[in-house]
Design a protein around this motif. Structure first.
Motif, short mmCIF file in Angstrom:
data_model
loop_
_atom_site.label_atom_id
_atom_site.label_comp_id
_atom_site.label_asym_id
_atom_site.label_seq_id
_atom_site.Cartn_x
_atom_site.Cartn_y
_atom_site.Cartn_z
N ASP A 151 5.36 7.56 9.45
CA ASP A 151 4.11 7.96 10.11
C ASP A 151 2.99 6.96 9.85
O ASP A 151 2.23 6.61 10.76
CB ASP A 151 3.69 9.36 9.65
N THR A 152 2.89 6.52 8.60
CA THR A 152 1.85 5.53 8.25
C THR A 152 2.07 4.22 8.99
O THR A 152 1.13 3.61 9.51
CB THR A 152 1.85 5.28 6.73
N GLU A 177 3.68 3.73 11.85
CA GLU A 177 3.42 3.88 13.28
C GLU A 177 1.93 3.94 13.57
O GLU A 177 1.47 3.45 14.61
CB GLU A 177 4.14 5.13 13.80
N GLU A 178 1.17 4.52 12.65
CA GLU A 178 -0.28 4.56 12.83
C GLU A 178 -0.87 3.15 12.72
O GLU A 178 -1.79 2.78 13.46
CB GLU A 178 -0.91 5.48 11.79
N GLY A 213 0.61 1.03 15.84
CA GLY A 213 0.31 1.59 17.16
C GLY A 213 1.51 1.73 18.06
O GLY A 213 1.37 1.71 19.29
N ARG A 271 -6.58 -1.29 11.47
CA ARG A 271 -5.12 -1.36 11.24
C ARG A 271 -4.75 -2.71 10.63
O ARG A 271 -3.93 -2.77 9.71
CB ARG A 271 -4.37 -1.18 12.57
#
Length: 788
Positions: free
Chosen positions: A354-355, A357-358, A361, A661
């Protein structure tokens, strides 16, 4: 069993090698995937090499500008005039992040665009059900993606939505009939984000119908598909004829404008963008640094344990093993280490999915499998395998057999120091880069926009009735913690529509401006935008035909029209009928972001009609009242259950999500590289301490103090650390300068930053040396000399 035994060999630090390699590979593979993903945009169509973006090329007053949008008639005009064009289409977005609602009141936020019936002729997206040509030709019909249909109808029967009505924003409001469902547009596409495709004939219900415009209302994304073997230059004669037949060339020439059209390959639109190319290079460098750091640490630990394995290799040679057998044995070990590292890397990627992919993007599976990414990753692993297998093998086969049985203890100190220096350089590179990126990000999110947004809130009211808009404003004004409430058409954090400025009795178009359209009562007081001269709008009817302009507008017209001042002058804006009188000049504000600024002068007009506005703006005494204000709004505005007041500083922060990011990615990479480098340093110190412990003991017997012993190791490490951090800091300065080129305003690349980052790394290195050597430096020398 033998594998596990070999992994636990004393003095070989195999598990440390595997863990460091796993962390380096995990971060490096993600970055390789991201770089490959950015280079794969719009290459998934079977006809990708035939699809082109139609662009406008404008020369105004000698200044060339290139726009990727056109007027409504251009795309199909090119199709009509150019027989080499097999299909043409256009679309225009009209609502972002607005709800779509079903009859059972299920709501999903989505994006809307007006799309013509030829869209699927140009873009061969898979249509699951429905006739797109027919659907996109009928008023109030739409095509929706599979993912949206699944959210509205459930995963089991999404196709059942075809033929049903869905509503824009509120149930019972504007109804659209679903005529078909198509496969979702991939993330790596310029078209991604366009979800609800509303038929183009519906435009008359939504906005000005500019489908037949050749000049003006240049809001359409236009595309053509060329026949195989046709190049853009082949279209030039027909495009010139199209211009002569349809454009008011004489009027444009009088206005000082030369308007033309060109086509650009869709596959190049993103990948050859300067910002994309720059970021891809930087990400690739980061990946190489992190994987290289892990590989260097592996080799450092291997070389540190060579003296303990020389007899093992010598025994193999005594029993007939040749050089190729040594290579085979070491390569087998490297394969096992690499496989275990990749397994651990996969586990890390899964745990932090999850981290990741955040940060990047995009879904992790897309990064790993898009285009040629899988081959890039496999190739990287093969290179790592060859380096970690061949280098140790070469060293083992070049140790003299006789020396191996004479307590061979060659330290390979030069190799160790070289590898250690490369790790220090890598860590310094990322730490200094992190400092620069962090400073730039801080500067952007605390940017002076020309107004105070620290206690400002914004509420999007599209789809909310006039009565409920007015009720919300009236009740918000009554709250003790609210200083003021107003409305506006525009959101200053976004690019604005463009209009051209003329003067009464003059055909010349002087400049293109950012049109803020309408603002309500007290707008400049609520926004706290300073007034330069004149006055703001007062509560009045809209028939006074007044306009306010920015300071940049006044300065530009002094140059172009010879004005002495703007106040009292009349102007004509192409979106408004007749002349308007300038009554005030306001201070320039930032429109858009530092990354993508709208630098044009701006104008705004007065309106008291809530239906002409998109936003309610609230100035709070402090943001502590935000929760109570949102609770009140939820009770009053029943048209839209999702409505809320968003802090303006949150909107500003979201403008720089990509920079945030990147900052986080560099921070993680810097920490990983530094930790790996420190592990390598600890391993090096352990070997040096073991090799020199008797020398240290003798020095202590001769009167050396703890500080003298520590200085011995500090001097040794500084000889390699100082040039390494200089190289790393210099590389970071170059890459940081490359990254900063994308911003209109940049943080300063002061030498203090480079020195400070390098000094921080040196301090950490020396601290680790102190901790690693203190035990031997402070111990009793007798313990190391009693065997003599």
């Amino acid at each position: 069993m033998n594998v596990l035994k070999s992994l636990n060999q004393r003095g070989q630090h195999n598990w440390i090698k595997i863990v460091c390699l796993a962390v380096g590979l995990a971060t490096g593979i993600v970055l390789i995937g991201k770089a490959g993903f950015e280079q794969s945009w719009d290459r998934f169509f079977p006809t990708s090499d035939c699809i082109y973006v139609v662009c406008e090329d404008i020369i105004m007053d000698g200044e060339y500008k290139h726009y990727p949008q056109t007027a409504g008639a251009v795309a199909h005009g090119i199709k009509c005039y150019c027989p080499q064009v097999e299909a043409a289409t256009r679309y225009t977005s009209f609502a972002w992040d607005m709800p779509i609602v079903t009859d059972d009141d299920k709501r999903v936020r989505t994006n809307y665009a007006l799309v013509d019936s030829c869209f699927f002729d140009v873009f061969p997206f898979r249509v699951l059900v429905g006739n797109p040509k027919k659907t996109l030709s009928q008023v109030d019909c739409c095509m929706i993606p599979r993912s949206l249909a699944e959210k509205l109808m459930g995963i089991e029967n999404p196709l059942d939505l075809v033929g049903k009505k869905i509503y824009y924003n509120i149930r019972g409001g504007w109804a659209l009939t679903v005529g078909g469902i198509y496969e979702d547009i991939p993330l790596n596409s310029k078209l991604h984000g366009m979800e609800v495709m509303v038929s183009m004939p519906t435009i008359t219900k939504i906005m000005f119908d500019g489908r037949d415009n050749w000049v003006g209302n240049d809001r359409y994304e236009s595309y053509v598909r060329l026949a195989k073997g046709i190049m853009p230059d082949d279209l030039k004669p027909q495009i010139e004829k199209m211009k002569r037949d349809n454009l008011p060339l004489d009027e444009l020439k009088k206005a000082g404008v030369d308007l033309g059209f060109s086509v650009q390959p869709l596959v190049d639109y993103h990948t050859k963008d300067e910002g994309t190319r720059r970021m891809t290079w930087i990400i690739s460098i980061l990946a190489a640094v992190l994987i290289g750091c892990a590989v260097m640490n592996y080799l450092l630990l291997v070389i540190g344990g060579i003296s303990q394995r020389t007899k093992e290799m010598a025994v193999h040679q005594c029993y007939g093993a040749e050089a190729r057998h040594i290579y085979q044995k070491v390569l087998t070990e490297s394969v096992i280490h690499l496989l275990l590292s990749l397994t651990l890397a996969a586990l890390l990627l899964f745990l932090f999915k999850d981290t990741i992919e955040e940060l990047v993007g995009a879904p992790l599976i897309v990064l790993l499998l898009t285009g040629s990414n899988i081959w890039l990753i496999v190739s990287t692993c093969l290179v790592v395998l060859l380096i970690t297998g061949l280098v140790p093998s070469w060293i083992y086969t070049h140790i003299p057999l006789a020396a191996a049985f004479k307590n061979y203890n060659h330290s390979h100190r030069l190799w160790k120091l070289l590898l250690l220096g490369l790790q220090f350089a890598s860590a310094t590179f990322l730490i200094v880069l992190l400092i620069v990126v962090g400073r730039q990000y801080r500067m952007m999110v605390h940017d002076d926009l020309g107004y105070d947004y620290s206690t400002l809130g914004s509420m999007l009211v599209d789809g909310v009735s006039i009565e409920q808009r007015q009720l919300a404003m009236d009740e918000l004004r009554k709250l003790s913690f609210v200083k003021g409430v107003t409305m506006s058409y525009a959101n200053l954090t976004q690019h604005q529509s463009g209009d051209n400025i003329l003067l009464p009795g003059d055909d010349r178009e002087y400049m293109n401006i950012a049109d803020l359209y309408y603002v309500g009562d007290g707008y400049f007081d609520v926004m706290e935008i300073p007034l330069v001269s004149g006055r703001t709008f007062t509560e009045q009817t809209d028939t006074l035909r007044e306009v306010m302009v920015s300071r940049k507008f006044e300065e530009r017209m002094k140059e172009l029209a010879g004005w002495d001042q703007a106040l009292g002058k009349q102007i004509i804006c192409t979106s408004f009928q007749g002349p308007y009188t300038i009554v005030g000049v306001f201070e320039d504000t930032r429109i858009g972001s530092i990354t993508n600024p709208d630098t044009r002068p701006s104008v705004c007009y007065y309106s008291r009609k809530p239906e002409q506005m998109h936003y309610i703006l609230i100035r709070f005494q402090s943001m502590d009242g935000l929760e109570a204000a949102n609770k009140l709004v939820k009770e009053l505005v029943t048209d839209n259950p999702d409505i809320s007041i968003v802090p303006y500083n949150q909107m500003v922060t979201e403008l720089y999500a990509d920079a945030h990011r990147f900052r986080t990615t560099v921070m993680i990479g810097g920490l990983v590289a530094l930790i790996i480098a420190l592990i390598g340093l600890i391993g090096y110190l352990a070997g040096e301490i073991a090799r020199r412990q008797k020398e240290i003991a003798i020095r202590k017997v001769n009167g050396a103090r703890i500080a003298d012993v520590l200085k011995l190791f500090h001097t040794d490490i500084l000889r390699v650390a100082l040039p390494a951090v200089v190289i790393g800091a210099t590389g970071a300065w170059y890459v940081a300068r490359l990254w900063l080129e994308q911003f209109s305003e940049k943080t300063t690349l002061s030498p203090i930053i480079l020195v400070g980052g390098a000094l921080a790394v040196i301090i950490v290195i020396l601290s680790v040396v102190c901790l690693g050597c203190y035990r031997v430096a402070s111990s009793n020398p007798v313990n190391y000399l009693k065997t003599e």
